[in-house]
Motif scaffolding. Structure first.
Motif, PDB file in Angstrom:
ATOM      1  N   GLN A  10       0.825  -1.196   0.000  1.00 58.68           N
ATOM      2  CA  GLN A  10       0.000   0.000   0.000  1.00 58.68           C
ATOM      3  C   GLN A  10       0.868   1.257   0.000  1.00 58.68           C
ATOM      4  N   THR A  11       2.005   1.189   0.675  1.00 54.91           N
ATOM      5  CA  THR A  11       2.934   2.317   0.670  1.00 54.91           C
ATOM      6  C   THR A  11       3.448   2.585  -0.737  1.00 54.91           C
ATOM      7  N   ILE A  12       3.781   1.529  -1.443  1.00 54.77           N
ATOM      8  CA  ILE A  12       4.229   1.664  -2.835  1.00 54.77           C
ATOM      9  C   ILE A  12       3.134   2.301  -3.679  1.00 54.77           C
ATOM     10  N   ALA A  13       1.898   1.843  -3.491  1.00 57.64           N
ATOM     11  CA  ALA A  13       0.771   2.392  -4.246  1.00 57.64           C
ATOM     12  C   ALA A  13       0.585   3.878  -3.951  1.00 57.64           C
ATOM     13  N   LEU A  14       0.754   4.262  -2.690  1.00 61.17           N
ATOM     14  CA  LEU A  14       0.607   5.663  -2.308  1.00 61.17           C
ATOM     15  C   LEU A  14       1.688   6.538  -2.942  1.00 61.17           C
ATOM     16  N   ILE A  15       2.915   6.029  -2.961  1.00 60.82           N
ATOM     17  CA  ILE A  15       4.001   6.798  -3.572  1.00 60.82           C
ATOM     18  C   ILE A  15       3.739   6.985  -5.056  1.00 60.82           C
ATOM     19  N   LYS A  16       3.293   5.937  -5.731  1.00 60.74           N
ATOM     20  CA  LYS A  16       3.001   6.032  -7.160  1.00 60.74           C
ATOM     21  C   LYS A  16       1.850   7.003  -7.416  1.00 60.74           C
ATOM     22  N   ARG A  17       0.859   6.981  -6.533  1.00 57.90           N
ATOM     23  CA  ARG A  17      -0.272   7.904  -6.704  1.00 57.90           C
ATOM     24  C   ARG A  17       0.177   9.347  -6.528  1.00 57.90           C
ATOM     25  N   GLU A  18       1.014   9.573  -5.525  1.00 57.09           N
ATOM     26  CA  GLU A  18       1.529  10.930  -5.292  1.00 57.09           C
ATOM     27  C   GLU A  18       2.401  11.396  -6.461  1.00 57.09           C
ATOM     28  N   ALA A  19       3.108  10.449  -7.081  1.00 57.72           N
ATOM     29  CA  ALA A  19       3.976  10.812  -8.205  1.00 57.72           C
ATOM     30  C   ALA A  19       3.165  11.338  -9.390  1.00 57.72           C
ATOM     31  N   LYS A  20       1.930  10.909  -9.508  1.00 57.23           N
ATOM     32  CA  LYS A  20       1.085  11.313 -10.634  1.00 57.23           C
ATOM     33  C   LYS A  20       0.309  12.577 -10.349  1.00 57.23           C
ATOM     34  N   ASN A  21       0.234  13.001  -9.111  1.00 56.93           N
ATOM     35  CA  ASN A  21      -0.569  14.187  -8.740  1.00 56.93           C
ATOM     36  C   ASN A  21       0.209  15.480  -8.972  1.00 56.93           C
TER      37      ASN A  21
END
Length: 204
Positions: free
Chosen positions: A193-204
């Motif tokens: 989930q941490t990985i998913a959050l980092i990837k989501r933040e990278a796209k914002n």
């Protein structure tokens, strides 16, 4: 959870902290010209390579050459520092984490760094080298009068110098991000989930 990665890598950019890096080798000129051999160039000293590594990183960021800039940063070593207190993590998850961090640097960190470095001259001191590790102290003049000092942390890996961390006011970027973002997230949400959050933040 929304605040999870809010400070991740902003500490590694500039105010309050910065980046890390890998040397990008430039092609050598032809060894021969006609029938006359060109004298071989001397190998740059470690001091020269260290300074060149950081200057190349800044140059690539200024000209928005993100692929070349990220090649100067040893993301794997930085990622390992971020995960060093997270217990046993599979190789696959470590690789995914590293890729997420790389995406974040390219899409979020570099644009911010560009704003700071685009028209600001950086002064560099003589690097301090201890074995395969080095510290390059630097400074800038901010707002015309305020002098801000910081240090690039580099490591020599497989014969090449990389920026691997950043030091400001006695705090390493990896340590700040690890304790304030990565560790709390993994403890609460788990590595995936941490990985998913980092990837989501990278796209914002």
């Amino acid at each position: 959870m929304k605040k999870l990665i809010s400070i991740l890598f902003l500490f590694s950019l500039f105010l309050p902290t910065l980046l890390f890096s890998q040397n990008s080798a430039e092609p050598n000129p032809s060894a021969q010209e006609g029938t006359n051999a060109t004298p071989p160039e001397e190998t740059p000293s470690d001091e020269e390579q260290i300074s060149s590594t950081v200057k190349k990183l800044i140059g690539f960021i200024r000209y928005k050459k993100n692929e070349k800039a990220i090649a100067i940063i040893h993301v794997k070593q930085f990622s390992n520092q971020l995960l060093k207190s997270s217990g046993k993590i599979s190789d696959a998850d470590r690789k995914d984490f590293e890729e997420a961090i790389s995406e974040f640097i390219v899409h979020r960190s570099f644009p911010i760094a560009h704003k700071y470095f685009d028209k600001i001259d950086i002064n560099y001191e003589k690097p301090v080298i201890k074995g395969d590790n080095a510290t390059l102290a630097s400074s800038i003049i901010w707002n015309g009068s305020e002098r801000i000092t910081f240090s690039w942390i580099l490591s020599k890996i497989d014969g090449t110098w990389y920026v691997t961390d950043f030091l400001n006011e006695g705090k390493y970027a990896s340590e700040t991000n690890r304790t304030k973002s990565v560790d709390p997230s993994i403890k609460k949400n788990g590595i995936k989930q941490t990985i998913a959050l980092i990837k989501r933040e990278a796209k914002n």
